[in-house]
Write a protein that holds these residues in place. Structure first.
Motif, short mmCIF file in Angstrom:
data_model
loop_
_atom_site.label_atom_id
_atom_site.label_comp_id
_atom_site.label_asym_id
_atom_site.label_seq_id
_atom_site.Cartn_x
_atom_site.Cartn_y
_atom_site.Cartn_z
N PRO A 28 0.82 -1.21 0.00
CA PRO A 28 0.00 0.00 0.00
C PRO A 28 0.86 1.27 0.00
N ALA A 29 0.45 2.22 -0.83
CA ALA A 29 1.13 3.51 -0.92
C ALA A 29 0.16 4.60 -0.51
N THR A 30 0.70 5.74 -0.09
CA THR A 30 -0.15 6.84 0.35
C THR A 30 0.44 8.17 -0.08
N LEU A 31 -0.44 9.13 -0.34
CA LEU A 31 -0.05 10.48 -0.75
C LEU A 31 -0.24 11.43 0.43
N ALA A 32 0.83 12.13 0.78
CA ALA A 32 0.77 13.13 1.84
C ALA A 32 0.28 14.44 1.24
N ASN A 33 -0.92 14.86 1.59
CA ASN A 33 -1.52 16.05 1.00
C ASN A 33 -1.52 17.19 2.02
N SER A 34 -0.67 18.18 1.78
CA SER A 34 -0.62 19.35 2.65
C SER A 34 -1.66 20.37 2.26
N LEU A 35 -2.39 20.09 1.17
CA LEU A 35 -3.43 20.96 0.63
C LEU A 35 -2.87 22.21 -0.03
N GLY A 36 -1.57 22.16 -0.36
CA GLY A 36 -0.97 23.18 -1.19
C GLY A 36 -1.13 22.82 -2.66
N THR A 67 -7.27 26.58 4.59
CA THR A 67 -6.71 25.26 4.33
C THR A 67 -7.71 24.17 4.69
N LEU A 68 -8.37 24.31 5.81
CA LEU A 68 -9.39 23.33 6.20
C LEU A 68 -10.57 23.35 5.23
N ASP A 69 -10.92 24.54 4.74
CA ASP A 69 -11.98 24.62 3.74
C ASP A 69 -11.57 23.92 2.45
N THR A 70 -10.29 24.03 2.08
CA THR A 70 -9.79 23.36 0.88
C THR A 70 -9.87 21.85 1.04
N LEU A 71 -9.59 21.36 2.24
CA LEU A 71 -9.71 19.93 2.53
C LEU A 71 -11.13 19.45 2.25
N ALA A 72 -12.11 20.18 2.76
CA ALA A 72 -13.51 19.79 2.55
C ALA A 72 -13.89 19.87 1.07
N ALA A 179 -5.65 23.74 -16.24
CA ALA A 179 -6.10 22.86 -17.32
C ALA A 179 -7.09 21.81 -16.83
N PHE A 180 -6.91 21.33 -15.60
CA PHE A 180 -7.74 20.24 -15.10
C PHE A 180 -8.74 20.68 -14.03
N ASN A 181 -8.88 22.01 -13.86
CA ASN A 181 -9.88 22.55 -12.93
C ASN A 181 -9.71 21.97 -11.54
N VAL A 182 -8.50 22.02 -11.04
CA VAL A 182 -8.17 21.46 -9.73
C VAL A 182 -8.51 22.47 -8.63
N PRO A 183 -9.25 22.07 -7.60
CA PRO A 183 -9.49 22.99 -6.48
C PRO A 183 -8.18 23.32 -5.77
N PHE A 184 -8.04 24.56 -5.31
CA PHE A 184 -6.80 24.95 -4.65
C PHE A 184 -7.08 25.92 -3.51
N ASN A 185 -6.10 26.05 -2.65
CA ASN A 185 -6.20 26.90 -1.48
C ASN A 185 -6.23 28.38 -1.90
N PRO A 186 -7.26 29.14 -1.52
CA PRO A 186 -7.34 30.54 -1.93
C PRO A 186 -6.21 31.40 -1.37
N LEU A 187 -5.50 30.93 -0.36
CA LEU A 187 -4.36 31.70 0.15
C LEU A 187 -3.29 31.87 -0.91
N HIS A 188 -3.23 30.95 -1.87
CA HIS A 188 -2.25 31.10 -2.95
C HIS A 188 -2.47 32.40 -3.72
#
Length: 234
Positions: A28-36, A67-72, A179-188
């Motif tokens: 099993p592999a896992t992705l660490a998502n910092s939400l950046g 960041t928490l909103d981006t997670l949701a 290009a892929f309409n990825v949700p992102f953190n508005p702090l960026h």
């Protein structure tokens, strides 16, 4: 992938191939998502390819509301669950009792102790039983990451570590997100290219390095939290 440069299309295809190999050979592999931004691009890749790769985030207790909103939003957008790993309450309580809530400003040692409690120890639990973990690290992010490999053995945690975006530029990441309409953190969009815990992250000024807003009171060669530092050689 119309509208993307041939170079970026090649990097995307290489990242897809690497992620497929990880899912096949290192389960099993896992992705660490910092939400950046980088981790959201990787989340999109994993979800779009429907790969059997888990996702987790370190919910430190001091993240920005954005960041928490981006997670949701990410969970709703992809129809997935991103597992949350939090610090041990007793560790946090002892740190605050002995040093104060914001003692990270007092010394590098106290800042790293806070990172250890809120990030490093929860990461150990997140990686337990896994054969590989995936990060959104890029070589261009910091002076501490210029030699970052695509794959390496993480001797600290005893598993393989992959950074599929190692050779991507910041422009590549944002071109992919658009290009892929990825949700992102508005702090960026508010001057935060690199986002960590709220008390340890500020917006950067024009011309500053993209990691200048992380632990801005420290020198650039100490700006790691312990998640990606190699053990010292004896």
């Amino acid at each position: 992938m119309s509208g993307l440069s041939p170079e970026l299309q090649g990097r995307i295809e290489a990242a897809e191939a690497l992620l497929r190999r990880i899912a096949t050979e290192f389960a099993p592999a896992t992705l660490a998502n910092s939400l950046g931004a980088e981790d959201m691009a990787l989340t999109d890749l994993v979800a779009r390819l429907k790969l059997p790769i888990g996702l987790f985030t370190l919910e430190t207790g001091r993240l920005h509301k954005e960041t928490l909103d981006t997670l949701a939003r990410a969970e709703a957008h992809y129809g997935i669950t991103i597992e949350r790993f939090q610090p041990e309450a007793a560790d946090v309580e002892a740190y605050v009792r002995d040093h104060g809530l914001n003692a990270m400003y007092e010394s590098v040692e106290l800042r790293k102790r806070c990172c250890e409690i809120r990030k490093v120890k929860p990461l150990q639990r997140a990686l337990a039983g896994k054969k590989a973990w995936i990060t959104g690290l890029r070589r261009a992010q910091a002076v501490t990451r210029t030699a970052l490999p695509l794959q390496e053995f993480d001797s600290t945690h005893g598993l393989e570590k992959f950074s599929p975006l190692a050779d991507w530029s910041e422009e590549d990441v944002w071109a992919y997100i658009e290009a892929f309409n990825v949700p992102f953190n508005p702090l960026h969009q508010r001057g935060y290219p690199s986002i960590g815990c709220e008390p340890c992250t500020r917006a950067i000024r024009p011309g500053e390095d993209i990691r200048a807003g992380r632990w801005w009171w420290e020198s650039s060669d100490s700006k790691e939290c312990g998640l990606h530092v190699k053990p010292a050689k004896e």
